[in-house]
Write an enzyme that holds these catalytic residues in place. Structure first.
Site, PDB file in Angstrom:
ATOM      1  N   CYS A 172       0.820  -1.213   0.000  1.00 29.82           N
ATOM      2  CA  CYS A 172       0.000   0.000   0.000  1.00 29.82           C
ATOM      3  C   CYS A 172       0.855   1.266   0.000  1.00 29.82           C
ATOM      4  O   CYS A 172       0.687   2.148  -0.832  1.00 29.82           O
ATOM      5  CB  CYS A 172      -0.930   0.004   1.208  1.00 29.82           C
ATOM      6  SG  CYS A 172      -1.833   1.540   1.393  1.00 29.82           S
TER       7      CYS A 172
ATOM      8  N   CYS B 193      -1.634   1.710  -2.996  1.00 29.37           N
ATOM      9  CA  CYS B 193      -2.623   2.784  -2.801  1.00 29.37           C
ATOM     10  C   CYS B 193      -2.030   4.188  -2.811  1.00 29.37           C
ATOM     11  O   CYS B 193      -2.560   5.087  -3.473  1.00 29.37           O
ATOM     12  CB  CYS B 193      -3.347   2.595  -1.466  1.00 29.37           C
ATOM     13  SG  CYS B 193      -3.631   0.906  -0.982  1.00 29.37           S
TER      14      CYS B 193
ATOM     15  N   LYS C 239      -0.255   5.258  -6.156  1.00 32.81           N
ATOM     16  CA  LYS C 239      -1.339   5.197  -7.157  1.00 32.81           C
ATOM     17  C   LYS C 239      -2.251   6.412  -7.057  1.00 32.81           C
ATOM     18  O   LYS C 239      -2.559   7.076  -8.041  1.00 32.81           O
ATOM     19  CB  LYS C 239      -2.112   3.888  -6.966  1.00 32.81           C
ATOM     20  CG  LYS C 239      -3.359   3.675  -7.814  1.00 32.81           C
ATOM     21  CD  LYS C 239      -4.620   4.241  -7.210  1.00 32.81           C
ATOM     22  CE  LYS C 239      -5.009   3.708  -5.868  1.00 32.81           C
ATOM     23  NZ  LYS C 239      -5.529   2.355  -5.851  1.00 32.81           N
ATOM     24  N   LYS C 240      -2.690   6.734  -5.826  1.00 34.93           N
ATOM     25  CA  LYS C 240      -3.631   7.861  -5.650  1.00 34.93           C
ATOM     26  C   LYS C 240      -2.945   9.179  -6.007  1.00 34.93           C
ATOM     27  O   LYS C 240      -3.572  10.083  -6.577  1.00 34.93           O
ATOM     28  CB  LYS C 240      -4.121   7.879  -4.195  1.00 34.93           C
ATOM     29  CG  LYS C 240      -5.128   8.995  -3.863  1.00 34.93           C
ATOM     30  CD  LYS C 240      -6.530   8.662  -4.319  1.00 34.93           C
ATOM     31  CE  LYS C 240      -7.530   9.798  -4.065  1.00 34.93           C
ATOM     32  NZ  LYS C 240      -7.862   9.998  -2.669  1.00 34.93           N
TER      33      LYS C 240
ATOM     34  N   GLY D 145      11.615 -13.809   7.185  1.00 37.77           N
ATOM     35  CA  GLY D 145      11.139 -14.772   8.175  1.00 37.77           C
ATOM     36  C   GLY D 145      10.570 -16.034   7.570  1.00 37.77           C
ATOM     37  O   GLY D 145       9.942 -16.007   6.513  1.00 37.77           O
TER      38      GLY D 145
ATOM     39  N   GLY E 156      -4.160  -6.841 -18.856  1.00 36.13           N
ATOM     40  CA  GLY E 156      -5.017  -7.176 -17.716  1.00 36.13           C
ATOM     41  C   GLY E 156      -6.115  -6.143 -17.586  1.00 36.13           C
ATOM     42  O   GLY E 156      -6.022  -5.047 -18.147  1.00 36.13           O
ATOM     43  N   ALA E 157      -7.167  -6.484 -16.844  1.00 35.90           N
ATOM     44  CA  ALA E 157      -8.283  -5.546 -16.696  1.00 35.90           C
ATOM     45  C   ALA E 157      -8.806  -5.513 -15.268  1.00 35.90           C
ATOM     46  O   ALA E 157      -9.966  -5.223 -15.020  1.00 35.90           O
ATOM     47  CB  ALA E 157      -9.398  -5.928 -17.659  1.00 35.90           C
TER      48      ALA E 157
ATOM     49  N   TYR F 270      -8.627  -3.894 -11.306  1.00 37.53           N
ATOM     50  CA  TYR F 270      -8.614  -2.477 -10.932  1.00 37.53           C
ATOM     51  C   TYR F 270      -7.207  -1.909 -10.993  1.00 37.53           C
ATOM     52  O   TYR F 270      -7.006  -0.744 -11.337  1.00 37.53           O
ATOM     53  CB  TYR F 270      -9.283  -2.242  -9.569  1.00 37.53           C
ATOM     54  CG  TYR F 270      -8.499  -2.690  -8.363  1.00 37.53           C
ATOM     55  CD1 TYR F 270      -7.610  -1.828  -7.738  1.00 37.53           C
ATOM     56  CD2 TYR F 270      -8.657  -3.966  -7.823  1.00 37.53           C
ATOM     57  CE1 TYR F 270      -6.893  -2.226  -6.629  1.00 37.53           C
ATOM     58  CE2 TYR F 270      -7.950  -4.370  -6.716  1.00 37.53           C
ATOM     59  CZ  TYR F 270      -7.068  -3.498  -6.121  1.00 37.53           C
ATOM     60  OH  TYR F 270      -6.345  -3.891  -5.023  1.00 37.53           O
ATOM     61  N   VAL F 271      -6.181  -2.744 -10.715  1.00 36.63           N
ATOM     62  CA  VAL F 271      -4.789  -2.282 -10.803  1.00 36.63           C
ATOM     63  C   VAL F 271      -4.476  -1.862 -12.240  1.00 36.63           C
ATOM     64  O   VAL F 271      -3.905  -0.797 -12.492  1.00 36.63           O
ATOM     65  CB  VAL F 271      -3.804  -3.381 -10.339  1.00 36.63           C
ATOM     66  CG1 VAL F 271      -2.360  -2.946 -10.555  1.00 36.63           C
ATOM     67  CG2 VAL F 271      -4.043  -3.732  -8.878  1.00 36.63           C
TER      68      VAL F 271
ATOM     69  N   LEU G 113      -6.595  -0.993 -14.697  1.00 38.30           N
ATOM     70  CA  LEU G 113      -7.358   0.172 -15.146  1.00 38.30           C
ATOM     71  C   LEU G 113      -6.898   1.456 -14.458  1.00 38.30           C
ATOM     72  O   LEU G 113      -6.844   2.516 -15.092  1.00 38.30           O
ATOM     73  CB  LEU G 113      -8.854  -0.047 -14.908  1.00 38.30           C
ATOM     74  CG  LEU G 113      -9.492  -1.228 -15.668  1.00 38.30           C
ATOM     75  CD1 LEU G 113     -11.000  -1.213 -15.496  1.00 38.30           C
ATOM     76  CD2 LEU G 113      -9.139  -1.203 -17.144  1.00 38.30           C
ATOM     77  N   GLU G 114      -6.546   1.371 -13.180  1.00 36.72           N
ATOM     78  CA  GLU G 114      -6.041   2.569 -12.487  1.00 36.72           C
ATOM     79  C   GLU G 114      -4.727   3.039 -13.108  1.00 36.72           C
ATOM     80  O   GLU G 114      -4.536   4.239 -13.349  1.00 36.72           O
ATOM     81  CB  GLU G 114      -5.855   2.272 -10.996  1.00 36.72           C
ATOM     82  CG  GLU G 114      -7.172   2.153 -10.248  1.00 36.72           C
ATOM     83  CD  GLU G 114      -7.007   1.756  -8.787  1.00 36.72           C
ATOM     84  OE1 GLU G 114      -7.936   2.020  -8.008  1.00 36.72           O
ATOM     85  OE2 GLU G 114      -5.955   1.184  -8.416  1.00 36.72           O
TER      86      GLU G 114
ATOM     87  N   GLY H   3      -2.936 -10.161 -12.101  1.00 36.30           N
ATOM     88  CA  GLY H   3      -3.227 -10.810 -10.824  1.00 36.30           C
ATOM     89  C   GLY H   3      -2.031 -10.802  -9.881  1.00 36.30           C
ATOM     90  O   GLY H   3      -0.925 -10.409 -10.260  1.00 36.30           O
TER      91      GLY H   3
ATOM     92  N   ASP I 240      -4.034 -10.105   2.753  1.00 37.68           N
ATOM     93  CA  ASP I 240      -4.069 -10.667   1.392  1.00 37.68           C
ATOM     94  C   ASP I 240      -3.596 -12.118   1.325  1.00 37.68           C
ATOM     95  O   ASP I 240      -3.885 -12.819   0.360  1.00 37.68           O
ATOM     96  CB  ASP I 240      -3.179  -9.840   0.452  1.00 37.68           C
ATOM     97  CG  ASP I 240      -3.723  -8.437   0.216  1.00 37.68           C
ATOM     98  OD1 ASP I 240      -4.685  -8.052   0.910  1.00 37.68           O
ATOM     99  OD2 ASP I 240      -3.185  -7.730  -0.653  1.00 37.68           O
TER     100      ASP I 240
ATOM    101  N   HIS J 252     -26.822  20.332  -0.887  1.00 38.76           N
ATOM    102  CA  HIS J 252     -26.908  20.870  -2.241  1.00 38.76           C
ATOM    103  C   HIS J 252     -25.865  21.958  -2.480  1.00 38.76           C
ATOM    104  O   HIS J 252     -25.635  22.767  -1.588  1.00 38.76           O
ATOM    105  CB  HIS J 252     -28.313  21.450  -2.449  1.00 38.76           C
ATOM    106  CG  HIS J 252     -28.600  21.861  -3.853  1.00 38.76           C
ATOM    107  ND1 HIS J 252     -28.693  20.939  -4.878  1.00 38.76           N
ATOM    108  CD2 HIS J 252     -28.802  23.079  -4.403  1.00 38.76           C
ATOM    109  CE1 HIS J 252     -28.954  21.586  -6.001  1.00 38.76           C
ATOM    110  NE2 HIS J 252     -29.021  22.881  -5.742  1.00 38.76           N
TER     111      HIS J 252
ATOM    112  N   GLU K 167     -25.896  13.963  -3.052  1.00 40.22           N
ATOM    113  CA  GLU K 167     -27.329  14.160  -2.796  1.00 40.22           C
ATOM    114  C   GLU K 167     -28.186  13.379  -3.782  1.00 40.22           C
ATOM    115  O   GLU K 167     -29.342  13.054  -3.492  1.00 40.22           O
ATOM    116  CB  GLU K 167     -27.688  15.654  -2.844  1.00 40.22           C
ATOM    117  CG  GLU K 167     -27.704  16.251  -4.232  1.00 40.22           C
ATOM    118  CD  GLU K 167     -28.199  17.692  -4.255  1.00 40.22           C
ATOM    119  OE1 GLU K 167     -29.239  17.985  -3.628  1.00 40.22           O
ATOM    120  OE2 GLU K 167     -27.533  18.524  -4.901  1.00 40.22           O
TER     121      GLU K 167
END
Length: 504
Positions: free
Chosen positions: A68, A73, A76-77, A141, A207-208, A210-211, A213-214, A299, A341, A479, A484
């Site tokens: 991460c 994450c 990536k973000k 380890g 591949g398709a 989320y990794v 596509l992001e 994967g 994971d 609003h 909303e």
């Protein structure tokens, strides 16, 4: 009172430092392993955490913190944000900003800034462990028995640690296809993309998930020629209607898609370019094109092979290689636990690993009996048009409850920010999947649009409280926001009426 507290503290210390070196040894210094070790130390346990990063095939390595922080994450973000800023610059002209000349992106500047931030997080994690009295060991380890861990340094020096309980939180690493010539020699993975010093240039993402596509999304967003090669479907496991909206938007945004295609080989040309040969499975035709980079996102594989699990009889799922665990994260061997994971059937998400790790630490210390609740965990895919969801996909709700027993409320809406900017909002959509009878309990909520993660996180709370469709109707919206539109949703799919939101 203070005297009684002191007695308990002395008792804990005697128990802690008796038979074993540690109360708890955690193998894996990712989000989950760190959270577990720190929580255990907080409740009075003597704890050690082992973390060792095997360099990627391309030689990329990083510091403490796991996927991460280093190759997931966080970078990536930040790169997604870089891409969003590119779109914002285009919008800015419509909003009156005078921007002269072409605007271009510099990879090296972005990469250095992102990598510096990641290094600051590596350092922060080390400081936190020290502050919380967790022993950090940069060792690889493996298990000797149910109370003993062997740690190896890079140079091969061995350290033996004993513990009352051992926790495995080693996560996973990206997979390479093993049957495609040139894939490993010439390709990269998500372990490498965020640490590249130079721009990846014209890129093929295979591949398709989320990794995939992001990564393809932010590469397109910073101006790189990017193609996604999809064998079957995109975002497997996610709601497929929403998946279609995500990829439709990406195609409009400039990402190319090679649907129903399978790569055959990768060859490096004398120019340095990578020639990829693939087959279109729909037509059977063979195609070739050249790229500067080929990113494999096909994967992830659990990091179980080097742990010595087979010697101890720790049960693995034969297909996935993941560790089979009970509701309390216990493995088939007493005193050995696993979560995150690495565990079979768990969501591969940082926040679930963190929460599961903390709860496990508290149970092992005898401070709690609370188990991790893995139902209704919200998540977001940070593609150019973000997709947030919580609960069941429409397909899964149909499978569990039957098509006639669910009601789907939906709406196509236009974010206010898109209006002046004259941006296409065809894929901005939301749906709420409910039980059809009774109070119409909400089973799933799905949303594509700006800031989907921020929006979905709020609604996720409702799922923990048994939210119903009537609860939505009772909620007053803020609003003008995209969120909303969720509390205003009133058109059902079953009605066949136009679900486009009109008015402000």
């Amino acid at each position: 009172m203070e005297f009684i507290t002191l007695l308990f503290t002395i008792h804990d210390l005697i128990c802690s430092t008796g038979k074993y070196d540690y109360d708890l040894v955690v193998i894996g210094g990712g989000s989950g392993g760190l959270a577990c070790s720190k929580e255990a130390a907080q409740v009075g346990q003597k704890v050690a955490v082992l973390d060792y990063v095997e360099p990627s095939l391309k030689g990329t390595k990083w510091g403490l913190g796991g996927t991460c922080v280093n190759v997931g994450c966080i970078p990536k973000k930040l790169m997604h944000q870089a891409a969003l800023l590119g779109s914002a610059v285009k919008d800015a002209k419509k909003y009156g900003w005078q921007i002269s000349g072409p605007v271009c992106h510099d990879w090296a500047t972005m990469a250095e800034a992102v990598q510096n931030h990641v290094r600051s997080l590596n350092w922060g994690h080390r400081v936190q462990l020290q502050d919380k009295k967790v022993k950090y060991l940069n060792l690889k380890g493996s298990l000797v028995d149910e109370h003993t861990v062997k740690g190896l340094t890079k140079a091969g020096k061995e350290t033996i640690l004993t513990a009352k309980n051992i926790v495995i939180a080693t996560g996973g690493r990206p997979k390479y296809p093993t049957n495609i010539p040139g894939a490993m020699e010439h390709g990269i993975t998500s372990d490498d993309i965020f640490w590249l010093k130079k721009s990846p240039g014209k890129s093929l993402v295979v591949g398709a998930s989320y990794v995939a596509l992001e990564c393809a999304g932010f590469l397109t967003g910073i101006g790189l020629d990017t193609t996604v090669m999809v064998r079957s479907i995109a975002l497997r496991g996610f709601d497929q209607q929403m998946s279609g909206l995500v990829t439709d938007y990406m195609e409009t945004y400039g990402t190319k898609f090679a649907w129903k295609c399978v790569p055959k080989r990768v060859d490096k040309l004398s120019s340095g370019a990578l020639q990829v040969t693939w087959t279109d499975t729909h037509t059977g035709n063979e195609h070739k094109d050249t790229y500067d980079s080929v990113l494999w996102a096909v994967g992830r594989a659990p990091e179980t092979k080097a742990l010595g699990l087979d010697k101890l009889g720790v049960q693995l799922n034969k297909e996935t290689g993941k560790i089979v665990v009970g509701a309390d994260e216990s493995t088939s061997v007493p005193n050995i636990y696993a979560f995150g994971d690495i565990s079979e059937g768990r969501p591969e998400l940082t926040p679930t690993a963190i929460k599961a790790g903390k709860l496990l630490a508290r149970r092992l210390a005898g401070h709690s009996t609370e188990l991790m609740n893995y139902d209704n965990v919200a998540t977001t895919v940070f593609t150019p048009l973000e997709y947030g969801c919580v609960g069941l996909s429409e397909e899964e709700a149909e499978k569990r409850h039957g098509k006639d027993s669910i009601e789907v409320y939906h709406a196509f809406y236009k974010p206010l920010e898109f209006t002046v900017a004259e941006r296409d909002a065809s894929q901005c959509y939301l749906k709420v999947v409910c039980e059809r009878g009774g109070d119409q309990k909400i089973l799933g909520l799905h949303f594509t649009g700006p800031n989907a993660g921020e929006m979905t996180q709020g609604f996720a709370l409702g799922f923990q409280c048994g939210a119903t469709y009537s609860h939505l109707l009772q909620t007053v919206g803020i609003h003008p926001t995209c969120a909303e539109e969720v509390v205003k949703v009133n058109i059902t799919k079953r009605s066949g009426l136009d679900a486009t939101v009109t008015g402000c």
